[in-house]
Design a protein around this motif. Sequence first.
Motif, PDB file in Angstrom:
ATOM      1  N   CYS A  94      -8.700  -2.784  -5.047  1.00 33.30           N
ATOM      2  CA  CYS A  94      -7.622  -2.970  -3.869  1.00 33.30           C
ATOM      3  C   CYS A  94      -8.343  -2.676  -2.761  1.00 33.30           C
ATOM      4  CB  CYS A  94      -6.157  -2.485  -4.269  1.00 33.30           C
ATOM      5  SG  CYS A  94      -5.154  -3.140  -2.838  1.00 33.30           S
ATOM      6  N   ASN A  95      -8.645  -3.789  -1.739  1.00 30.78           N
ATOM      7  CA  ASN A  95      -8.779  -3.279  -0.392  1.00 30.78           C
ATOM      8  C   ASN A  95      -7.979  -3.864   0.613  1.00 30.78           C
ATOM      9  OD1 ASN A  95     -11.571  -3.726  -2.019  1.00 30.78           O
ATOM     10  ND2 ASN A  95     -11.737  -2.381  -0.424  1.00 30.78           N
ATOM     11  N   TYR A  96      -7.641  -3.227   1.712  1.00 30.36           N
ATOM     12  CA  TYR A  96      -6.445  -3.515   2.535  1.00 30.36           C
ATOM     13  C   TYR A  96      -7.122  -3.746   3.960  1.00 30.36           C
ATOM     14  CZ  TYR A  96      -6.486   1.098   4.227  1.00 30.36           C
ATOM     15  OH  TYR A  96      -6.856   2.183   4.774  1.00 30.36           O
ATOM     16  N   SER A  97      -6.564  -4.417   4.720  1.00 27.67           N
ATOM     17  CA  SER A  97      -6.686  -4.602   6.075  1.00 27.67           C
ATOM     18  C   SER A  97      -5.712  -4.495   6.997  1.00 27.67           C
ATOM     19  CB  SER A  97      -7.314  -6.039   6.684  1.00 27.67           C
ATOM     20  OG  SER A  97      -7.453  -6.173   7.822  1.00 27.67           O
ATOM     21  N   TYR A  98      -5.651  -3.342   7.767  1.00 33.89           N
ATOM     22  CA  TYR A  98      -4.438  -3.064   8.304  1.00 33.89           C
ATOM     23  C   TYR A  98      -4.781  -2.091   9.776  1.00 33.89           C
ATOM     24  CZ  TYR A  98       0.341  -1.803   9.746  1.00 33.89           C
ATOM     25  OH  TYR A  98       1.718  -1.549  10.180  1.00 33.89           O
ATOM     26  N   LEU A 149       0.868   1.575   1.085  1.00 36.96           N
ATOM     27  CA  LEU A 149       0.500   0.785   0.118  1.00 36.96           C
ATOM     28  C   LEU A 149       1.194   1.021  -1.070  1.00 36.96           C
ATOM     29  CD1 LEU A 149      -3.332   1.728   1.092  1.00 36.96           C
ATOM     30  CD2 LEU A 149      -2.130  -0.328   1.124  1.00 36.96           C
ATOM     31  N   PHE A 150       1.021  -0.127  -2.047  1.00 34.34           N
ATOM     32  CA  PHE A 150       1.855   0.016  -3.207  1.00 34.34           C
ATOM     33  C   PHE A 150       1.161  -0.830  -4.228  1.00 34.34           C
ATOM     34  CE2 PHE A 150       5.761   0.676  -0.771  1.00 34.34           C
ATOM     35  CZ  PHE A 150       5.553   0.320   0.314  1.00 34.34           C
ATOM     36  N   TRP A 151       1.289  -0.409  -5.474  1.00 36.71           N
ATOM     37  CA  TRP A 151       0.871  -1.103  -6.443  1.00 36.71           C
ATOM     38  C   TRP A 151       2.209  -1.395  -7.441  1.00 36.71           C
ATOM     39  CZ3 TRP A 151      -3.546  -3.326  -8.240  1.00 36.71           C
ATOM     40  CH2 TRP A 151      -4.578  -2.979  -7.889  1.00 36.71           C
ATOM     41  N   TYR A 152       2.358  -2.689  -7.846  1.00 35.25           N
ATOM     42  CA  TYR A 152       3.266  -3.472  -8.632  1.00 35.25           C
ATOM     43  C   TYR A 152       2.611  -3.829  -9.963  1.00 35.25           C
ATOM     44  CZ  TYR A 152       6.695  -3.085  -5.089  1.00 35.25           C
ATOM     45  OH  TYR A 152       7.888  -2.636  -3.867  1.00 35.25           O
ATOM     46  N   ASP A 167      -1.276  13.849   0.521  1.00 38.18           N
ATOM     47  CA  ASP A 167      -2.135  13.686  -0.451  1.00 38.18           C
ATOM     48  C   ASP A 167      -2.789  12.133  -0.907  1.00 38.18           C
ATOM     49  OD1 ASP A 167      -2.369  15.312  -3.704  1.00 38.18           O
ATOM     50  OD2 ASP A 167      -3.832  14.418  -2.706  1.00 38.18           O
ATOM     51  N   THR A 168      -3.968  12.071  -0.676  1.00 35.85           N
ATOM     52  CA  THR A 168      -4.352  10.819  -0.863  1.00 35.85           C
ATOM     53  C   THR A 168      -4.392  10.321  -2.412  1.00 35.85           C
ATOM     54  OG1 THR A 168      -6.875  11.777  -1.090  1.00 35.85           O
ATOM     55  CG2 THR A 168      -6.025  10.745   0.941  1.00 35.85           C
ATOM     56  N   LEU A 169      -4.213  11.317  -3.356  1.00 35.39           N
ATOM     57  CA  LEU A 169      -4.182  10.820  -4.856  1.00 35.39           C
ATOM     58  C   LEU A 169      -2.784  10.879  -5.018  1.00 35.39           C
ATOM     59  CD1 LEU A 169      -5.696  10.384  -7.361  1.00 35.39           C
ATOM     60  CD2 LEU A 169      -5.715  12.895  -7.886  1.00 35.39           C
ATOM     61  N   VAL A 170      -2.127   9.840  -5.609  1.00 35.88           N
ATOM     62  CA  VAL A 170      -0.723   9.580  -5.929  1.00 35.88           C
ATOM     63  C   VAL A 170      -0.737   9.179  -7.160  1.00 35.88           C
ATOM     64  CG1 VAL A 170      -0.059   9.113  -3.493  1.00 35.88           C
ATOM     65  CG2 VAL A 170      -0.855   7.407  -4.828  1.00 35.88           C
ATOM     66  N   GLN A 171       0.464   9.834  -7.691  1.00 31.23           N
ATOM     67  CA  GLN A 171       0.903   9.690  -9.366  1.00 31.23           C
ATOM     68  C   GLN A 171       1.962   8.677  -9.205  1.00 31.23           C
ATOM     69  OE1 GLN A 171      -1.032  11.071 -11.604  1.00 31.23           O
ATOM     70  NE2 GLN A 171      -2.281  12.085  -9.869  1.00 31.23           N
ATOM     71  N   PHE A 193      -6.191   6.874  -2.415  1.00 27.55           N
ATOM     72  CA  PHE A 193      -6.311   6.168  -0.930  1.00 27.55           C
ATOM     73  C   PHE A 193      -7.589   6.435  -0.464  1.00 27.55           C
ATOM     74  CE2 PHE A 193      -5.306   4.305   3.014  1.00 27.55           C
ATOM     75  CZ  PHE A 193      -5.522   5.280   4.176  1.00 27.55           C
ATOM     76  N   LYS A 194      -8.524   5.780   0.126  1.00 24.52           N
ATOM     77  CA  LYS A 194      -9.597   6.059   0.861  1.00 24.52           C
ATOM     78  C   LYS A 194      -9.858   5.190   2.107  1.00 24.52           C
ATOM     79  CE  LYS A 194     -12.339   7.380  -3.504  1.00 24.52           C
ATOM     80  NZ  LYS A 194     -13.670   6.948  -4.031  1.00 24.52           N
ATOM     81  N   ARG A 195      -9.358   5.998   3.023  1.00 27.37           N
ATOM     82  CA  ARG A 195      -9.454   5.170   4.288  1.00 27.37           C
ATOM     83  C   ARG A 195     -10.806   4.715   4.604  1.00 27.37           C
ATOM     84  NH1 ARG A 195      -5.742   5.817   8.549  1.00 27.37           N
ATOM     85  NH2 ARG A 195      -4.861   7.655   7.602  1.00 27.37           N
ATOM     86  N   SER A 196     -11.589   5.441   4.624  1.00 25.91           N
ATOM     87  CA  SER A 196     -13.307   5.167   4.883  1.00 25.91           C
ATOM     88  C   SER A 196     -13.756   3.697   4.164  1.00 25.91           C
ATOM     89  CB  SER A 196     -14.086   6.366   4.663  1.00 25.91           C
ATOM     90  OG  SER A 196     -14.219   6.435   3.253  1.00 25.91           O
ATOM     91  N   GLN A 197     -13.069   3.654   3.212  1.00 26.55           N
ATOM     92  CA  GLN A 197     -13.484   2.323   2.336  1.00 26.55           C
ATOM     93  C   GLN A 197     -12.265   1.224   2.542  1.00 26.55           C
ATOM     94  OE1 GLN A 197     -14.765   3.496  -1.408  1.00 26.55           O
ATOM     95  NE2 GLN A 197     -16.031   5.085  -0.895  1.00 26.55           N
TER      96      GLN A 197
END
Lengths: 114, 119
Positions: A23-27, A33-36, A54-58, A67-71
Motif C-alpha cells: 500500500c502506498n499513500y499520498s497525503y 492509515l487503515f487496512w480493511y 510506533d510504526t509497527l502496528v498489530q 508505516f514507512k514515511r520515507s517510502q
Amino acid sequence: AQSVTQPDIHITVSEGASLELRCNYSYGATPYLFWYVQSPGQGLQLLLKYFSGDTLVQGIKGFEAEFKRSQSSFNLRKPSVHWSDAAEYFCAVADQTGANNLFFGTGTRLTVIP
Amino acid sequence: DAGVTQSPTHLIKTRGQHVTLRCSPISGHKSVSWYQQVLGQGPQFIFQYYEKEERGRGNFPDRFSARQFPNYSSELNVNALLLGDSALYLCASSFGLAGGFLSSYNEQFFGPGTRLTVL
C-alpha cells in the motif's frame, strides 16, 4: 489530495506461507492509515489502523502493518496465512478535515491455495 | 449487539427509475456515511451525516441525496438511475465525527451493503 495505491490486484499464496500486501499513500500531513478486509457478502472489517507513534502496528487475526514515511508505504503482513484469510483487502487513508470519510485503494484479492 | 444493518440486500432497477436504500446504525452511533463500491474498485465516499445534518459530500451528482432521521437511521436516494450506478452501496456508522485528532477519532463500522443492479 489524498490517494491510496495498491499495486497488486491479485495475490496467490500457499497456506502457511507468509504474506505481504503493498500500500502506498499520498497525503500532505501525517496520515491516518487503515487496512480493511472484505469477505464475499460481508461488509468491511477493520484489521488495524495507524495514527501515530510506533510504526509497527498489530491488528486482529494475526496481521500487522508497518508505516514507512520515507517510502509513503503502509504494507500489511502476516507470517503464516490460513485458508480463511482468502478475501479482498483494502488500504485506506482518512480525510483529516473533519468529513469523516475514508479514501480507499482499489483492493488486493488474496487467494490461498492448500 | 446488532451491527450496522442495511436493506434491501439486493435490488434490481431499470434505467431512469429511482431507488431508496436504508441503513440502521449501531445503537448509540450518531453518524452515518455512505459509500459506493463499483465492481473491482474500492469504496468511494458519497455522504456523511451527523446529528441529522450533512457533514460531508463526495464527488457525486445531484441525483444522489440522503437524509438522516431522528433515530439516526439513514436513507440514500438515487434518481434517474444510470447503468453506471450499479454497485454495492455500503453504509458505515460511527459514534461521532472523525476528526483530525487522535483523541477524537471514531471508528467506522460497515454494514454488509446493498447490491444495486441497473438494467
